[in-house]
Each structure stands twice: as C-alpha cells, then as structure tokens.
Design an enzyme around this catalytic site. Structure first.
Site, PDB file in Angstrom:
ATOM      1  N   CYS A  54      28.382  46.088  50.174  1.00 42.09           N
ATOM      2  CA  CYS A  54      29.569  46.933  50.324  1.00 42.09           C
ATOM      3  C   CYS A  54      29.165  48.397  50.155  1.00 42.09           C
ATOM      4  O   CYS A  54      28.448  48.743  49.207  1.00 42.09           O
ATOM      5  CB  CYS A  54      30.622  46.553  49.287  1.00 42.09           C
ATOM      6  N   CYS A  58      31.994  51.402  43.561  1.00 43.32           N
ATOM      7  CA  CYS A  58      32.757  50.971  42.388  1.00 43.32           C
ATOM      8  C   CYS A  58      31.782  50.678  41.242  1.00 43.32           C
ATOM      9  O   CYS A  58      30.898  49.825  41.372  1.00 43.32           O
ATOM     10  CB  CYS A  58      33.583  49.726  42.712  1.00 43.32           C
ATOM     11  N   CYS A  61      30.956  46.958  40.056  1.00 39.94           N
ATOM     12  CA  CYS A  61      30.856  45.868  41.031  1.00 39.94           C
ATOM     13  C   CYS A  61      29.426  45.488  41.379  1.00 39.94           C
ATOM     14  O   CYS A  61      28.601  46.340  41.740  1.00 39.94           O
ATOM     15  CB  CYS A  61      31.609  46.254  42.301  1.00 39.94           C
ATOM     16  N   CYS A  98      42.597  32.088  47.989  1.00 42.67           N
ATOM     17  CA  CYS A  98      42.315  33.501  48.229  1.00 42.67           C
ATOM     18  C   CYS A  98      40.900  33.659  48.766  1.00 42.67           C
ATOM     19  O   CYS A  98      39.966  33.028  48.252  1.00 42.67           O
ATOM     20  CB  CYS A  98      42.459  34.298  46.932  1.00 42.67           C
ATOM     21  N   CYS A 129      45.881  34.057  50.803  1.00 40.54           N
ATOM     22  CA  CYS A 129      45.676  35.420  50.323  1.00 40.54           C
ATOM     23  C   CYS A 129      44.290  35.873  50.766  1.00 40.54           C
ATOM     24  O   CYS A 129      43.349  35.076  50.762  1.00 40.54           O
ATOM     25  CB  CYS A 129      45.785  35.477  48.796  1.00 40.54           C
ATOM     26  N   CYS A 189      49.499  41.656  46.253  1.00 38.65           N
ATOM     27  CA  CYS A 189      48.823  41.208  45.042  1.00 38.65           C
ATOM     28  C   CYS A 189      47.978  42.383  44.580  1.00 38.65           C
ATOM     29  O   CYS A 189      46.999  42.750  45.243  1.00 38.65           O
ATOM     30  CB  CYS A 189      47.958  39.988  45.345  1.00 38.65           C
ATOM     31  N   ARG A 261      48.752  37.485  36.541  1.00 36.48           N
ATOM     32  CA  ARG A 261      47.617  36.559  36.559  1.00 36.48           C
ATOM     33  C   ARG A 261      46.500  36.988  35.615  1.00 36.48           C
ATOM     34  O   ARG A 261      46.051  38.133  35.655  1.00 36.48           O
ATOM     35  CB  ARG A 261      47.053  36.440  37.980  1.00 36.48           C
TER      36      ARG A 261
END
Length: 315
Positions: A54, A58, A61, A98, A129, A189, A261
């Site tokens: 990616c 972040c 991550c 998901c 999702c 979400c 959640r």
C-alpha cells in the site's frame, strides 16, 4: 428510547468521558439495553483479499510499502478461494463477511474484480462489507448496484491528531469517502484505533466526527492498536483498560442504534475486559484467527467466552 443526536460538541463529549466510571457504564448499558438485546453479539469475519504494497504511510500498518515489516506482497485473491473462505465463515456463525484490500483507492478495473466476490457472498445469504480505500462517488454507486451492504473506512483518530499518524492523505479525504458511501445509500462502517498517541480529547473528537455525520454509521469498530515491529508506532504505549472501556461506553451513548464492534487487539484483552466492553455497549466482534495481518482469538476461544458470559450469536 434515546433520541439520535447529530450536533455533539467537544465540551459535551468531554463531560461524558469525565463521568465516574460506574455512572458512565450504567448510562451506556441502559441506552444499549433500550436499543439492543444485551446478550446478543453480531459476528463478522474479515478476509484480506489483497495484501501489502500500500502506498499510504499509516504509522501503525504492516501493509504500508514505506516500512519493512517482513510482510510479503500478495496479489488479489481468486474469487473461488474468497467464496470458500466466506462459506467457512458462515458455517462457523458469521453473519457478515468483510473483504479488505490494501489499496489507497481502487481503480475501476480493480473494482470490477471485487464485484463478483460481493455478489457471490451475497448469494450465500450473508451481509457483505468491503474496505478498499478512498472511493469516488461513481464507484460508491457501482458498489451499491452490486448489492454491497457495508463499506468500511475508518477515521482512525481525531482530525487534530491525524497528521501525526498519516501524511499521505488528510482527514477530509476520509470524510469525503464516507459522504460518497452515504450518498449511495450504503451502510457506513467507520471507527478508529486507540493507541495512536492520542489524548482523551482526541478520542472525543473522533467520536464527534462519526456521530455528527448526516446519518450515524451502521457499524462503529473500535480497535486497540496491535504494535507491528518495523512501523513507527511499534513502541507506542497502549491506553489503559479503563480508557478503552470508557471509549466503548461513550460511543454507545453518542450513537445509540449503531453496532459497536470490538475489533483488532482482542488477543490482548482478557475475559473481564471484554465483558466490561459488552456491558458498556459493544455488540459485535470479528471472528476468526486473523484480522487482515494481525492475530485474533480463534473461534473456539470466542465460543468459550460467549458461553461463559451467556452471550449468543443468534437472535
């Protein structure tokens, strides 16, 4: 029944966080009981359909190309394998499947490959999702047409703390994607991660950004940071257990009808901490041994936890 509120102020939410712990939990549990069966927990399963590389930075991550975390890049999974995993998840009790891909934003060509996965999972009778990064408005409409139920796009942290966590996009980019998702009439979400060097006021600010959307998110995942070696946040001090439970309680008070959640980080939560979270208003978990690239309790452990606490996965 608590009336839904969309104009929370920082002062109001700071006051919620400042309540005595017992008073806060009593208030949150009362609201939770007014809106949900307090002994039912919705179960979702999460599959990483495309791993690593990616371009975002972040700081937490493992999938960022900016950091050496030892994670191997993998291409998009074949649809047959995805549907096999979805079938297994359903057999184990998950009601929502998901799918996550490590993209900054999907190309239209990439989206074309994900759509058959959505349709295939939907045909199994499960809620669908995906989390694919930032979306254009047209892409959101395309996902709606494919039958998508939920789109996950976490805010991660407050707008004030955001630049300390991510520099390759800004907080407004996140809000713009959520707006596109809501415009397409897809359930949002969206939640955040605790343990990103934030203060309590940042947690309040993040929840305000969610609760003051035009419509409250259908699901609000609250994650506890899982420190990944090789990332800038590998040694960040975690919040205390009471701070985490407080955040769950405040989220329940602010968004009475949203599903809250317990997401990443449950391997570091004992039985008592999770029980307090469920009492405070959490009513969903991710089920299965892996959440994208981080560990999660196995299904046997979660079934034992539910049995101990008298919780169930079926209405």
């Amino acid at each position: 029944m608590s009336a839904l509120k969309y104009d929370w102020t920082q002062e109001q939410v700071n006051q919620l966080f400042a309540l005595p712990f017992n008073d806060l939990l009593f208030k949150a549990h009362t609201i939770h009981r007014d809106n949900f069966d307090p002994n039912y927990v919705q179960v979702s399963s999460l599959l990483n359909i495309k791993t690593g590389a990616c371009p975002e930075d972040c700081s937490y991550c493992s999938q960022s190309s900016k950091y050496d975390t030892g994670l191997e890049r993998e291409k998009l999974m074949e649809i047959d394998l995805v549907l096999k995993q979805a079938k297994t998840a359903k057999e184990q009790g998950a009601t929502r499947f998901c799918m996550g891909a490590a993209w900054r934003n999907p190309t239209d060509k990439s989206l074309d490959k994900v759509i058959p996965m959505i349709k295939g999972v939907k045909a199994m009778g499960m809620e669908t999702c995906v989390t694919l990064g930032m979306l254009t408005q047209e892409q959101a409409f395309t996902l709606k047409e494919a039958g998508l139920d939920y789109y996950n796009h976490n805010l991660d942290t407050s707008k004030e703390n955001y630049a300390n966590v991510i520099t390759t996009r800004n907080f407004q980019d996140r809000l713009d994607t959520l707006e596109s998702v809501q415009n397409a009439d897809i359930n949002v979400c969206s939640g955040g991660i605790l343990g990103l060097g934030e203060k309590q006021t940042d947690r309040a600010s993040m929840l305000i950004s969610l609760a003051n959307l035009d419509k409250h998110p259908g699901s609000v995942p609250i994650n506890l940071l899982v420190p990944i070696p090789g990332t800038p946040f590998e040694k960040v001090a975690p919040p205390s257990e009471s701070e985490f439970v407080r955040t769950i309680a405040v989220a329940r008070i602010m968004m009475p009808k949203s599903v809250v959640r317990l997401s990443a980080g449950r391997t570091d939560m004992g039985e008592a901490m999770q029980a307090l979270c469920f009492f405070a208003g959490a009513n969903s978990i991710f089920y299965g041994e892996q959440l994208l690239t981080t560990d999660n309790p196995d299904t046997g452990s979660d079934k034992a936890l539910f049995e101990t606490l008298g919780l169930n996965m079926k209405c």
